[in-house]
Design a protein around this motif. Structure first.
Motif, short mmCIF file in Angstrom:
data_model
loop_
_atom_site.label_atom_id
_atom_site.label_comp_id
_atom_site.label_asym_id
_atom_site.label_seq_id
_atom_site.Cartn_x
_atom_site.Cartn_y
_atom_site.Cartn_z
N GLU A 106 -10.61 -39.26 7.29
CA GLU A 106 -10.72 -39.25 8.76
C GLU A 106 -9.42 -38.79 9.40
N ILE A 107 -8.30 -39.24 8.85
CA ILE A 107 -6.99 -38.83 9.39
C ILE A 107 -6.80 -37.32 9.21
N ALA A 108 -7.10 -36.83 8.01
CA ALA A 108 -6.93 -35.40 7.74
C ALA A 108 -7.79 -34.55 8.65
N MET A 109 -9.05 -34.92 8.80
CA MET A 109 -9.95 -34.13 9.63
C MET A 109 -9.56 -34.19 11.10
N ALA A 110 -9.07 -35.33 11.54
CA ALA A 110 -8.62 -35.45 12.93
C ALA A 110 -7.43 -34.53 13.19
N GLU A 111 -6.51 -34.47 12.24
CA GLU A 111 -5.35 -33.59 12.41
C GLU A 111 -5.76 -32.13 12.43
N LEU A 112 -6.67 -31.76 11.55
CA LEU A 112 -7.10 -30.37 11.48
C LEU A 112 -7.94 -29.99 12.70
N LYS A 113 -8.74 -30.91 13.21
CA LYS A 113 -9.52 -30.66 14.43
C LYS A 113 -8.59 -30.49 15.64
N LYS A 114 -7.53 -31.27 15.66
CA LYS A 114 -6.56 -31.16 16.76
C LYS A 114 -5.88 -29.79 16.71
N ARG A 165 0.82 -1.21 0.00
CA ARG A 165 0.00 0.00 0.00
C ARG A 165 0.86 1.27 0.00
N GLU A 166 2.03 1.17 0.58
CA GLU A 166 2.92 2.34 0.65
C GLU A 166 3.68 2.57 -0.65
N THR A 167 3.74 1.56 -1.51
CA THR A 167 4.51 1.63 -2.74
C THR A 167 3.75 2.40 -3.81
N LYS A 168 4.43 3.33 -4.45
CA LYS A 168 3.80 4.14 -5.50
C LYS A 168 4.51 3.91 -6.84
N ASP A 169 3.72 3.91 -7.90
CA ASP A 169 4.20 3.84 -9.29
C ASP A 169 4.82 2.51 -9.68
N ALA A 170 4.49 1.45 -8.93
CA ALA A 170 4.95 0.10 -9.30
C ALA A 170 4.02 -0.93 -8.67
N PRO A 171 3.73 -2.01 -9.40
CA PRO A 171 2.97 -3.10 -8.79
C PRO A 171 3.83 -3.85 -7.78
N THR A 172 3.19 -4.57 -6.89
CA THR A 172 3.91 -5.34 -5.87
C THR A 172 3.69 -6.83 -6.06
N ALA A 173 4.77 -7.58 -5.98
CA ALA A 173 4.71 -9.04 -5.99
C ALA A 173 5.18 -9.56 -4.64
N ILE A 174 4.40 -10.44 -4.04
CA ILE A 174 4.77 -11.06 -2.77
C ILE A 174 4.99 -12.54 -3.04
N VAL A 175 6.25 -12.94 -3.03
CA VAL A 175 6.61 -14.34 -3.28
C VAL A 175 6.54 -15.08 -1.95
N CYS A 176 5.64 -16.05 -1.88
CA CYS A 176 5.35 -16.73 -0.61
C CYS A 176 5.92 -18.15 -0.60
N ARG A 177 6.82 -18.41 0.31
CA ARG A 177 7.33 -19.77 0.51
C ARG A 177 6.24 -20.56 1.23
N THR A 178 5.71 -21.57 0.59
CA THR A 178 4.61 -22.34 1.16
C THR A 178 4.88 -23.84 1.05
N VAL A 179 4.02 -24.62 1.67
CA VAL A 179 4.10 -26.08 1.64
C VAL A 179 2.84 -26.61 0.97
N LYS A 180 3.01 -27.32 -0.13
CA LYS A 180 1.86 -27.92 -0.80
C LYS A 180 1.23 -28.94 0.15
N GLY A 181 -0.10 -28.91 0.29
CA GLY A 181 -0.77 -29.83 1.20
C GLY A 181 -0.68 -29.44 2.65
N LYS A 182 -0.34 -28.19 2.94
CA LYS A 182 -0.12 -27.72 4.30
C LYS A 182 -1.29 -28.07 5.24
N GLY A 183 -0.95 -28.63 6.40
CA GLY A 183 -1.95 -28.90 7.43
C GLY A 183 -2.40 -30.34 7.51
#
Length: 279
Positions: free
Chosen positions: A264-272, A225-243
């Motif tokens: 069931e395993i996935a939902m149990a992990e996310l509920k935890k 938002r503070e940057t003027k006269d140029a678009p901003t790119a945010i390169v995000c280091r992520t993990v595929k399948g996170k969680g």
């Protein structure tokens, strides 16, 4: 941040539950790249963007384009939690007559600003929206999410040149840098690293962050938002399948649905994790 970091993490966790629910119900879909962008969408839809679910077509709303359209379950989950439609609708993902199809469809799903799915085209659409705002003196901002595999597309780089040429400082591009695409490692298929340096060379204000850190995402957006006269790119280091432990960093979960036991395993992990986040 207007929304607390812990609440944004809770929202991201809820989104992951809905993604797993939807893909399991459909026995079809793309969980890996949907799970990797939950924190990004949590911050955008619940802290950054000016949008009202009661007026989804508000001409003054901030726009969002999911260029990696196969990650539609993540967008639908964000919209559901935000109140655009009932969370229960996620169980209709990819079913005939459902408004939640395999890729986002403008006019079909409340809150979807652009149809997408043909990789490489979303940033061009986002450019058009940002140019419109500039030309008409409108105050809305435009946010776009691309995948790192998608960044191999030629049209992406034409759009990157265009955004810099027109100084679209009302445009923010998130690159979901999870390192994997349908055919394997991005670095093996067609290496597009170092991404941040390449984008900077094209004239973009470029930031590199942990894409699962909601506070880092918020800080990056503040700098945009503070940057003027140029678009901003945010390169995000992520993990595929996170969680979901067995999906994390596994290319096989790019476009596969879990069976009953895996669900069931996935939902149990996310509920935890949900219990942990609620203390």
């Amino acid at each position: 941040m207007k929304t607390s970091a812990i609440e944004l993490k809770r929202i991201a966790n809820r989104m992951r539950q809905l993604i797993v629910e939807g893909v399991y119900s459909a026995q079809s879909g793309h969980p890996g790249g949907s799970l990797s962008i939950c924190e990004i969408l949590s911050v955008l839809f619940f802290d950054e963007m000016s949008r009202d679910p009661k007026v989804p077509a508000d001409p003054d709303r901030d726009r969002f384009v999911l260029s990696k359209g196969h990650a539609a379950p993540a967008l639908y989950a964000a919209l559901a939690v935000r109140g655009y439609f009932p969370e229960e609708d996620m169980k209709t993902l990819r079913q005939i007559d459902s408004h939640l199809q395999g890729h986002p469809s403008l006019g079909k799903t409340p809150g979807v600003d652009m149809s997408s799915g043909s990789l490489g085209q979303g940033l061009s659409a986002a450019n058009g929206m940002a140019l419109n705002a500039k030309a008409k003196g409108l105050g809305y901002r435009v946010y776009c999410v691309c995948g790192d595999g998608e960044m191999q597309e030629g049209q992406i780089w034409e759009a990157i040149m265009t955004a810099a040429h027109y100084k679209l400082d009302n445009l923010v591009l998130f690159v979901d840098n999870n390192g994997l695409q349908i055919d394997g490692k991005v670095s093996d298929v067609m290496n597009d690293l170092p991404m941040a340096q390449r984008l900077a060379a094209f004239g973009w204000n470029t930031l590199e962050i942990d894409g699962h850190d909601v506070e880092a995402i918020g800080e990056a957006l503040a700098k945009a938002r503070e940057t003027k006269d140029a678009p901003t790119a945010i390169v995000c280091r992520t993990v595929k399948g996170k969680g979901v432990s067995y999906m994390e960093d596994q290319v096989g979960w790019h476009g596969s649905a879990p069976n009953a036991e895996q669900y069931e395993i996935a939902m149990a992990e996310l509920k935890k994790e949900e219990e942990v986040l609620h203390g």
